[in-house]
Scaffold this active site. Structure first.
Site, PDB file in Angstrom:
ATOM      1  N   PRO A   1      30.396  34.472  44.839  1.00  0.00           N
ATOM      2  CA  PRO A   1      31.803  34.423  44.424  1.00  0.00           C
ATOM      3  C   PRO A   1      32.053  35.384  43.252  1.00  0.00           C
ATOM      4  O   PRO A   1      31.226  35.468  42.340  1.00  0.00           O
ATOM      5  CB  PRO A   1      32.011  32.967  43.984  1.00  0.00           C
ATOM      6  CG  PRO A   1      30.866  32.193  44.545  1.00  0.00           C
ATOM      7  CD  PRO A   1      29.729  33.158  44.734  1.00  0.00           C
TER       8      PRO A   1
ATOM      9  N   ALA B   1      33.186  34.776  38.639  1.00  0.00           N
ATOM     10  CA  ALA B   1      32.850  33.356  38.478  1.00  0.00           C
ATOM     11  C   ALA B   1      31.621  33.140  37.603  1.00  0.00           C
ATOM     12  O   ALA B   1      31.122  32.026  37.505  1.00  0.00           O
ATOM     13  CB  ALA B   1      32.628  32.730  39.858  1.00  0.00           C
ATOM     14  N   GLY B   2      31.113  34.220  36.987  1.00  0.00           N
ATOM     15  CA  GLY B   2      29.951  34.066  36.105  1.00  0.00           C
ATOM     16  C   GLY B   2      28.626  34.136  36.836  1.00  0.00           C
ATOM     17  O   GLY B   2      27.583  33.850  36.259  1.00  0.00           O
TER      18      GLY B   2
ATOM     19  N   GLY C   1      27.396  36.920  38.345  1.00  0.00           N
ATOM     20  CA  GLY C   1      26.826  38.275  38.372  1.00  0.00           C
ATOM     21  C   GLY C   1      27.069  39.040  39.664  1.00  0.00           C
ATOM     22  O   GLY C   1      26.245  39.858  40.070  1.00  0.00           O
ATOM     23  N   SER C   2      28.225  38.808  40.307  1.00  0.00           N
ATOM     24  CA  SER C   2      28.447  39.445  41.610  1.00  0.00           C
ATOM     25  C   SER C   2      28.540  40.968  41.487  1.00  0.00           C
ATOM     26  O   SER C   2      27.961  41.687  42.299  1.00  0.00           O
ATOM     27  CB  SER C   2      29.695  38.884  42.289  1.00  0.00           C
ATOM     28  OG  SER C   2      30.838  39.240  41.571  1.00  0.00           O
TER      29      SER C   2
ATOM     30  N   ALA D   1      27.203  42.996  39.321  1.00  0.00           N
ATOM     31  CA  ALA D   1      25.898  43.618  39.047  1.00  0.00           C
ATOM     32  C   ALA D   1      25.013  43.591  40.289  1.00  0.00           C
ATOM     33  O   ALA D   1      24.304  44.562  40.572  1.00  0.00           O
ATOM     34  CB  ALA D   1      25.197  42.898  37.899  1.00  0.00           C
ATOM     35  N   ALA D   2      25.077  42.485  41.047  1.00  0.00           N
ATOM     36  CA  ALA D   2      24.260  42.412  42.264  1.00  0.00           C
ATOM     37  C   ALA D   2      24.685  43.516  43.231  1.00  0.00           C
ATOM     38  O   ALA D   2      23.842  44.185  43.837  1.00  0.00           O
ATOM     39  CB  ALA D   2      24.406  41.036  42.910  1.00  0.00           C
TER      40      ALA D   2
ATOM     41  N   ASP E   1      22.932  41.088  33.515  1.00  0.00           N
ATOM     42  CA  ASP E   1      23.175  40.919  34.957  1.00  0.00           C
ATOM     43  C   ASP E   1      22.417  41.948  35.811  1.00  0.00           C
ATOM     44  O   ASP E   1      21.722  41.568  36.751  1.00  0.00           O
ATOM     45  CB  ASP E   1      24.681  40.977  35.270  1.00  0.00           C
ATOM     46  CG  ASP E   1      25.429  39.744  34.784  1.00  0.00           C
ATOM     47  OD1 ASP E   1      24.850  38.976  33.993  1.00  0.00           O
ATOM     48  OD2 ASP E   1      26.595  39.550  35.189  1.00  0.00           O
TER      49      ASP E   1
HETATM   50  O1  PMV Z   1      30.454  36.055  33.527  1.00  0.00           O
HETATM   51  P1  PMV Z   1      29.445  37.140  33.728  1.00  0.00           P
HETATM   52  O2  PMV Z   1      28.631  36.991  34.970  1.00  0.00           O
HETATM   53  O3  PMV Z   1      30.057  38.496  33.612  1.00  0.00           O
HETATM   54  O4  PMV Z   1      28.362  36.996  32.538  1.00  0.00           O
HETATM   55  C1  PMV Z   1      28.752  37.295  31.224  1.00  0.00           C
HETATM   56  C2  PMV Z   1      27.662  36.986  30.245  1.00  0.00           C
HETATM   57  C3  PMV Z   1      28.064  37.345  28.801  1.00  0.00           C
HETATM   58  O5  PMV Z   1      26.965  36.997  27.963  1.00  0.00           O
HETATM   59  C4  PMV Z   1      29.263  36.552  28.355  1.00  0.00           C
HETATM   60  C5  PMV Z   1      28.375  38.827  28.684  1.00  0.00           C
HETATM   61  C6  PMV Z   1      27.173  39.737  28.798  1.00  0.00           C
HETATM   62  O6  PMV Z   1      27.389  40.920  29.055  1.00  0.00           O
HETATM   63  O7  PMV Z   1      26.026  39.288  28.583  1.00  0.00           O
END
Ligand code: PMV
Length: 321
Positions: free
Chosen positions: A103, A106-107, A109-110, A112-113, A154
């Site tokens: 997804p 949503a946190g 790492g889509s 970056a993958a 990520d």
């Molecule tokens: O929400 P994401 O998957 O982009 O992860 C962000 C993680 C942070 O620590 C908030 C930012 C980062 O670049 O590490």
């Protein structure tokens, strides 16, 4: 080679998002939904597709589609690919198609993958033999365009897989995981921009340097305990420490109503502990618990966008058939 493909995993941050942007280590693990990128040689123009989003560029790099006045969401990937090919003396057009089970926003790492799988697929297509470090370097270029000033966590986990204690680009060590292979993920369905959430926390740190330092010191203890728990396979302790990390993130202002609702729902299943993962403000909440608590996770799929249990520490980027 005329065609190539590669896949890379999503990720969850078990401990330490936002602190990692300020140079503290974070504990991150690869998770099973993956992104796949398929590439093939093209002629006269470069085409990148992701679902119904399409970008087309001429041989000279001019945007042909969408029209120039419309933002092209795939531009960071095109820019990364152009740099990768240029630096490796390849002058060619290609077609790429992205298939992601992760997804977005949503946190997990889509982006970056996708970037990591894209770089690896291009390396295979043109026989460049790029190793993990080079793949990460190119994926970082796309990540900067997508997110501003990412820590780089990520692309590292998407390329390397497993679990990492990550402190900054090239500064990480692998973590052995004993006996904790599953994690619950609940997606609030609320999309947010990582760059805005990072800016919010950095502003907090700038305005409250002493408070932030004390919070970071406390976070250091949470992390030390969490690492020990992970290495010993003590899920109950890891869960409790994840909850403490979540409380720190609340104070930093990156929780939200939707996140707290997901947190309460997971704890209501009898999880040992839970926390938001990634930038916060929405996105996903993760939890670890006894086996019985995972069984009832599907009860939550009515109220939330997605609820799933996934394997952690899975493999990083790989070539696909
Ligand atoms: O929400 P994401 O998957 O982009 O992860 C962000 C993680 C942070 O620590 C908030 C930012 C980062 O670049 O590490």
């Amino acid at each position: 080679m005329m065609k190539a493909a590669a896949s890379a995993p999503g990720k969850v941050i078990l401990l330490g998002e936002h602190f990692v942007v300020s140079g503290y280590p974070a504990l991150v693990t690869a998770i099973e939904p993956r992104a796949v990128v398929r590439v093939q040689r093209g002629e006269k123009k470069t085409v990148v597709k992701s679902g119904n989003v399409v970008g087309i560029w001429s041989e000279g790099g001019e945007q042909l589609y969408p029209p120039k006045n419309i933002k092209n969401h795939l531009q960071p990937l095109y820019d990364m690919a152009t740099k990768l090919l240029e630096e490796n003396s390849v002058h060619a057009c290609f077609e790429a198609e992205i298939f992601s089970q992760i997804p977005g926003s949503a946190g997990l790492g889509s982006s970056a993958a996708v970037s990591v799988a894209f770089a690896k697929a291009l390396s295979d297509l043109y026989g460049l033999g790029l190793g993990h470090d080079a793949v990460i370097k190119y994926a970082m270029l796309a990540e900067r365009e997508f997110h501003g000033t990412p820590s780089g966590i990520d692309p590292h986990i998407a390329a390397l897989g497993g679990a990492l204690l990550y402190s900054g680009p090239g500064n990480y060590r692998r973590v052995n995981i004993n006996n904790l292979l599953e994690i619950a993920v609940l997606n609030t369905g609320v999309r947010r921009k990582t760059s805005a959430m990072v800016a919010h926390v950095q502003e907090f740190a700038r305005k409250n340097p002493e408070v932030f330092r004390e919070m970071a010191d406390f976070y250091g203890e949470v992390l030390a305990g969490g690492l020990e728990a992970l290495e010993k396979g003590d899920a109950a302790r890891l869960g409790r420490l994840m909850t403490l990390n979540h409380m720190l993130l609340r104070v930093l202002g990156v929780s939200s109503k939707a996140v707290e609702k997901a947190f309460e729902a997971l704890m209501g299943l009898g999880m040992y502990g839970a926390k938001l993962t990634g930038a916060g403000g929405g996105g996903c909440v993760i939890a670890v618990g006894p086996q019985t608590s995972y069984g009832r996770l599907s009860d939550l799929s009515q109220q939330f966008q997605t609820a799933f249990t996934t394997k952690i520490a899975c493999r990083g980027v790989v070539s696909e058939a």
